[in-house]
Structure formats: structure tokens, C-alpha cells
Design a protein around this motif. Structure first.
Motif, short mmCIF file in Angstrom:
data_model
loop_
_atom_site.label_atom_id
_atom_site.label_comp_id
_atom_site.label_asym_id
_atom_site.label_seq_id
_atom_site.Cartn_x
_atom_site.Cartn_y
_atom_site.Cartn_z
N UNK A 1 -45.43 -16.60 -15.29
CA UNK A 1 -46.32 -15.61 -14.68
C UNK A 1 -45.97 -14.24 -15.23
N UNK A 2 -46.95 -13.35 -15.25
CA UNK A 2 -46.71 -11.99 -15.70
C UNK A 2 -47.77 -11.08 -15.06
N UNK A 3 -47.37 -9.86 -14.77
CA UNK A 3 -48.26 -8.89 -14.13
C UNK A 3 -48.65 -7.83 -15.15
N UNK A 4 -49.94 -7.49 -15.20
CA UNK A 4 -50.40 -6.44 -16.09
C UNK A 4 -49.86 -5.10 -15.60
N UNK A 5 -49.23 -4.32 -16.48
CA UNK A 5 -48.66 -3.04 -16.03
C UNK A 5 -49.72 -1.98 -15.70
N UNK A 6 -50.97 -2.19 -16.13
CA UNK A 6 -52.02 -1.22 -15.86
C UNK A 6 -52.78 -1.52 -14.57
N UNK A 7 -53.27 -2.76 -14.43
CA UNK A 7 -54.18 -3.07 -13.31
C UNK A 7 -53.57 -4.00 -12.27
N UNK A 8 -52.32 -4.41 -12.45
CA UNK A 8 -51.60 -5.27 -11.52
C UNK A 8 -52.17 -6.68 -11.41
#
Length: 58
Positions: free
Chosen positions: A41-48
């Protein structure tokens, strides 16, 4: 009164590498390439937006 915070969008993907641009066209964000290799899993640093590797169980 405070508005409740909406949870980030969760996107199930089948590959270990994804690209995110916010899906907003001109209102999105710069395209970033992210890897799910370490935790699935990974979270986008811009839009979460959270990208989660689909389970291969069947």
C-alpha cells in the motif's frame, strides 16, 4: 460546527507501481509515480489517495 473529515479514497490496484495525478485534470496535481513494493500500500503525498494491492486469493 466542524464538518466531519472524509476518509481518503482507497483504490485497489493489481500492480506494484502506480501513477497518481489527482484525477482532476487541470485541478489535479503533478503526476507522481509510487511503489507499493514494501507494504502493499502507498499514500499519494498530494491528495492522500491510498493505493492498496488487490488480494490474489481466489
Amino acid at each position: 460546527m466542524k464538518q466531519p473529515i472524509e476518509p481518503p479514497e482507497i483504490v485497489e490496484v493489481e500492480t506494484g507501481d502506480v501513477a497518481c495525478d489527482g484525477d482532476g485534470g487541470a485541478l489535479g496535481h503533478p503526476k507522481v509515480f509510487l511503489s507499493l513494493a514494501n507494504e502493499g500500500r502507498v499514500e499519494c503525498p498530494y491528495c492522500d489517495r491510498m493505493f492498496v494491492l488487490k488480494s490474489r486469493e481466489g
